[in-house]
Scaffold this active site. Sequence first.
Site, PDB file in Angstrom:
ATOM      1  N   LYS A  22     -25.942  24.901  -8.955  1.00 32.14           N
ATOM      2  CA  LYS A  22     -25.301  26.404  -8.913  1.00 32.14           C
ATOM      3  C   LYS A  22     -24.645  26.669  -7.717  1.00 32.14           C
ATOM      4  CE  LYS A  22     -27.954  30.836  -7.519  1.00 32.14           C
ATOM      5  NZ  LYS A  22     -27.685  30.401  -5.993  1.00 32.14           N
ATOM      6  N   ASN A  23     -25.353  26.131  -6.674  1.00 33.90           N
ATOM      7  CA  ASN A  23     -24.521  26.426  -5.404  1.00 33.90           C
ATOM      8  C   ASN A  23     -23.406  25.739  -4.833  1.00 33.90           C
ATOM      9  OD1 ASN A  23     -26.448  28.471  -4.858  1.00 33.90           O
ATOM     10  ND2 ASN A  23     -27.798  27.154  -3.519  1.00 33.90           N
ATOM     11  N   CYS A 117     -29.826  37.353  -3.014  1.00 31.05           N
ATOM     12  CA  CYS A 117     -31.319  37.621  -3.065  1.00 31.05           C
ATOM     13  C   CYS A 117     -31.903  38.183  -1.731  1.00 31.05           C
ATOM     14  CB  CYS A 117     -32.160  36.023  -3.252  1.00 31.05           C
ATOM     15  SG  CYS A 117     -32.049  35.697  -5.033  1.00 31.05           S
ATOM     16  N   ARG A 122     -29.124  38.376   6.051  1.00 28.07           N
ATOM     17  CA  ARG A 122     -28.441  37.271   5.740  1.00 28.07           C
ATOM     18  C   ARG A 122     -26.982  37.546   6.362  1.00 28.07           C
ATOM     19  NH1 ARG A 122     -29.395  35.446  -0.453  1.00 28.07           N
ATOM     20  NH2 ARG A 122     -28.294  33.573   0.626  1.00 28.07           N
ATOM     21  N   PRO A 123     -26.903  37.147   7.699  1.00 28.78           N
ATOM     22  CA  PRO A 123     -25.560  37.776   8.292  1.00 28.78           C
ATOM     23  C   PRO A 123     -24.593  36.745   8.112  1.00 28.78           C
ATOM     24  CG  PRO A 123     -26.989  36.413  10.042  1.00 28.78           C
ATOM     25  CD  PRO A 123     -27.768  36.808   8.638  1.00 28.78           C
ATOM     26  N   ASP A 125     -22.030  36.000  10.434  1.00 27.29           N
ATOM     27  CA  ASP A 125     -21.484  35.885  11.895  1.00 27.29           C
ATOM     28  C   ASP A 125     -20.729  34.582  11.934  1.00 27.29           C
ATOM     29  OD1 ASP A 125     -24.236  35.384  11.984  1.00 27.29           O
ATOM     30  OD2 ASP A 125     -23.779  34.690  13.931  1.00 27.29           O
ATOM     31  N   ASP A 305     -34.778  26.518  -0.834  1.00 29.87           N
ATOM     32  CA  ASP A 305     -34.766  27.039  -2.359  1.00 29.87           C
ATOM     33  C   ASP A 305     -35.858  26.141  -3.272  1.00 29.87           C
ATOM     34  OD1 ASP A 305     -32.482  28.411  -1.436  1.00 29.87           O
ATOM     35  OD2 ASP A 305     -31.149  27.104  -2.349  1.00 29.87           O
ATOM     36  N   ARG A 397     -29.672  34.314 -13.034  1.00 28.69           N
ATOM     37  CA  ARG A 397     -28.894  34.319 -12.106  1.00 28.69           C
ATOM     38  C   ARG A 397     -28.510  32.710 -11.644  1.00 28.69           C
ATOM     39  NH1 ARG A 397     -29.934  36.473  -6.934  1.00 28.69           N
ATOM     40  NH2 ARG A 397     -28.222  35.258  -6.666  1.00 28.69           N
TER      41      ARG A 397
HETATM   42  N1  EPU Z   1     -27.210  32.269   9.233  1.00 24.60           N
HETATM   43  C1  EPU Z   1     -26.586  33.042  10.410  1.00 24.60           C
HETATM   44  N2  EPU Z   1     -25.166  33.408  10.389  1.00 24.60           N
HETATM   45  C2  EPU Z   1     -24.488  32.894   9.566  1.00 24.60           C
HETATM   46  C3  EPU Z   1     -24.846  32.520   8.284  1.00 24.60           C
HETATM   47  C4  EPU Z   1     -26.169  31.936   8.316  1.00 24.60           C
HETATM   48  O1  EPU Z   1     -27.426  33.367  11.306  1.00 24.60           O
HETATM   49  O2  EPU Z   1     -23.318  33.420   9.612  1.00 24.60           O
HETATM   50  C5  EPU Z   1     -28.549  31.947   9.114  1.00 24.60           C
HETATM   51  C6  EPU Z   1     -29.173  32.726   8.010  1.00 24.60           C
HETATM   52  O3  EPU Z   1     -29.755  33.953   8.282  1.00 24.60           O
HETATM   53  C7  EPU Z   1     -30.307  31.498   7.663  1.00 24.60           C
HETATM   54  C8  EPU Z   1     -29.821  30.199   8.110  1.00 24.60           C
HETATM   55  O4  EPU Z   1     -28.650  30.457   8.810  1.00 24.60           O
HETATM   56  O5  EPU Z   1     -31.335  31.838   8.441  1.00 24.60           O
HETATM   57  C9  EPU Z   1     -29.077  29.546   6.772  1.00 24.60           C
HETATM   58  O6  EPU Z   1     -28.163  30.222   5.874  1.00 24.60           O
HETATM   59  P1  EPU Z   1     -27.312  29.767   5.320  1.00 24.60           P
HETATM   60  O7  EPU Z   1     -25.798  30.268   5.559  1.00 24.60           O
HETATM   61  O8  EPU Z   1     -27.260  28.129   5.176  1.00 24.60           O
HETATM   62  O9  EPU Z   1     -27.593  30.477   3.840  1.00 24.60           O
HETATM   63  P2  EPU Z   1     -26.250  30.686   2.797  1.00 24.60           P
HETATM   64  O10 EPU Z   1     -25.168  30.042   2.741  1.00 24.60           O
HETATM   65  O11 EPU Z   1     -26.299  32.258   2.654  1.00 24.60           O
HETATM   66  C10 EPU Z   1     -27.077  29.164   0.707  1.00 24.60           C
HETATM   67  C11 EPU Z   1     -27.526  29.217  -0.445  1.00 24.60           C
HETATM   68  C12 EPU Z   1     -28.966  29.799  -0.443  1.00 24.60           C
HETATM   69  C13 EPU Z   1     -29.817  28.652   0.343  1.00 24.60           C
HETATM   70  C14 EPU Z   1     -29.300  28.824   1.645  1.00 24.60           C
HETATM   71  C15 EPU Z   1     -29.834  27.435   2.546  1.00 24.60           C
HETATM   72  C16 EPU Z   1     -25.653  29.784  -1.820  1.00 24.60           C
HETATM   73  C17 EPU Z   1     -24.635  30.629  -2.706  1.00 24.60           C
HETATM   74  N3  EPU Z   1     -26.931  30.143  -1.333  1.00 24.60           N
HETATM   75  O12 EPU Z   1     -27.215  30.499   1.485  1.00 24.60           O
HETATM   76  O13 EPU Z   1     -29.288  29.522  -1.958  1.00 24.60           O
HETATM   77  O14 EPU Z   1     -31.289  29.264   0.427  1.00 24.60           O
HETATM   78  O15 EPU Z   1     -27.941  28.109   1.690  1.00 24.60           O
HETATM   79  O16 EPU Z   1     -29.985  26.193   2.101  1.00 24.60           O
HETATM   80  O17 EPU Z   1     -25.178  28.567  -1.766  1.00 24.60           O
HETATM   81  C18 EPU Z   1     -30.768  29.951  -3.900  1.00 24.60           C
HETATM   82  O18 EPU Z   1     -30.189  29.173  -4.331  1.00 24.60           O
HETATM   83  O19 EPU Z   1     -31.900  30.404  -4.197  1.00 24.60           O
HETATM   84  C19 EPU Z   1     -30.252  30.538  -2.535  1.00 24.60           C
HETATM   85  C20 EPU Z   1     -30.803  31.491  -1.737  1.00 24.60           C
END
Ligand code: EPU
Length: 419
Positions: A22-23, A117, A122-123, A125, A305, A397
């Site tokens: 998925k991701n 989710c 979920r910033p 930045d 996850d 999803r």
């Molecule tokens: N974070 C920041 N700033 C940012 C981005 C992230 O502070 O700009 C923090 C987040 O708050 C979190 C950490 O960094 O504490 C990791 O976040 P990440 O950006 O890695 O997460 P994501 O890209 O939003 C993806 C997956 C998630 C999975 C996470 C971590 C996708 C679409 N989603 O999310 O998958 O939990 O990486 O591996 O790829 C799921 O599949 O159930 C799912 C939630």
Amino acid sequence: MDKLVINGGKSLHGNVDISGAKNAAVAILPAALMASKDVCIIDNIPDIEDVHCLERIIESLGCEIKVNKNSVTIDSSILNSHDANTEDVRKMRASYYLIGALLGRFKKARVEMPGGCPIGVRPIDQHIKGFEALGAKVTIEHGVVIVEADKLIGTSIFFDVVSVGATINVMLAATFAEGTTTLENVAKEPHIVDVANFLNSMGANIKGAGTDIIRVTGVQELKGCSYSVIPDQIEAGTYMIAAAACGGEVTITNVIPKHLESISAKLIEMGAEIIENGDSVTVKSNKNLKGVNVKTLPYPGFPTDVQQPMSALLCASKGRSLINESIWESRFKHVDELKKMGANIKVEGRTAIIDGADRLTGATVKATDLRAGAAMVIAGLIAEGTTEVLNIEHIDRGYPHIENKFNSLGANIKRITVK
Ligand code: EPU
């Protein structure tokens, strides 16, 4: 709205085939928008709602898209819009990849703030920091992210936190930057490598994905390619945990065992037997497993996850287990649901403390998010009696045909449409 009705207590036996990740898929589909020539033919796309949502978004942008089972053909040569503002964009997290893809191709993008989710703040930045470093101006107006640049120029970017989304998104935009962009403190998840491989198949020049430093040398143009998405590490981990929890012998096929090592290691520590064989992993379990401590970490650590499915297993294992969730601060919403089934579990800050119960009993519970939903299905499979899992739109999803896959292993799960 559908619900799953699970008659628990059955051991699992047989083979289950894992779908495409998925991701990876939800990043590769937006990345396909960067091809201005030829079509992208992408195979092993999972049949899940997040993918369908992206397919609708891509069509609404004016691309031609054909779906044939698990293969998707996208003609984005005709794409001329950088404006992604539909209800579907707001529904899902991965729509943020439209920003990097459209910024790269058109030097501008207008994309609604992404949803996803409810597992913590979920910033974005770090995504914004990367786009700005490449020379873009980023503003957020009325819930829309507006990104514009005269040109993108390669630079060095050191991310403050390890982020899957920021790593991929900035990699997308940097593909069309002048010169070389160096990304440090990047995520190393298998889907980062998969997206980089996809971009390289389209003509990009990306080196180092899967290591601590990614170097992207900008190119003028990308063209379509044929590509197959890697197997889903998280779906595979979910079935491994279910097999360990229910007892029996299950072979999980179409996987990359290397991606599953942190999960295999925990299951072995608990007393399950894991046999790796080429592109499959067999889990043998007599259900007599002991509790362990788990800390979620970026890859190659234990994936966040899989934390929620794992917690369902730990609720039915012997002794005390501690789970430390280091990535998402609110990823314990499933705990109250597990308690309805007799689990001894409490949360203190980012730690869940679990004392294994002799048995779980069926109850009516909710899927509060995607992986929480998988946890409730596993709990229902272990439990005595009947479990009803509500709000399964979250599960749909990210898990293709979950009830069919489990039923093929001997489970008894019915999908019922609730009027
Ligand atoms: N974070 C920041 N700033 C940012 C981005 C992230 O502070 O700009 C923090 C987040 O708050 C979190 C950490 O960094 O504490 C990791 O976040 P990440 O950006 O890695 O997460 P994501 O890209 O939003 C993806 C997956 C998630 C999975 C996470 C971590 C996708 C679409 N989603 O999310 O998958 O939990 O990486 O591996 O790829 C799921 O599949 O159930 C799912 C939630």
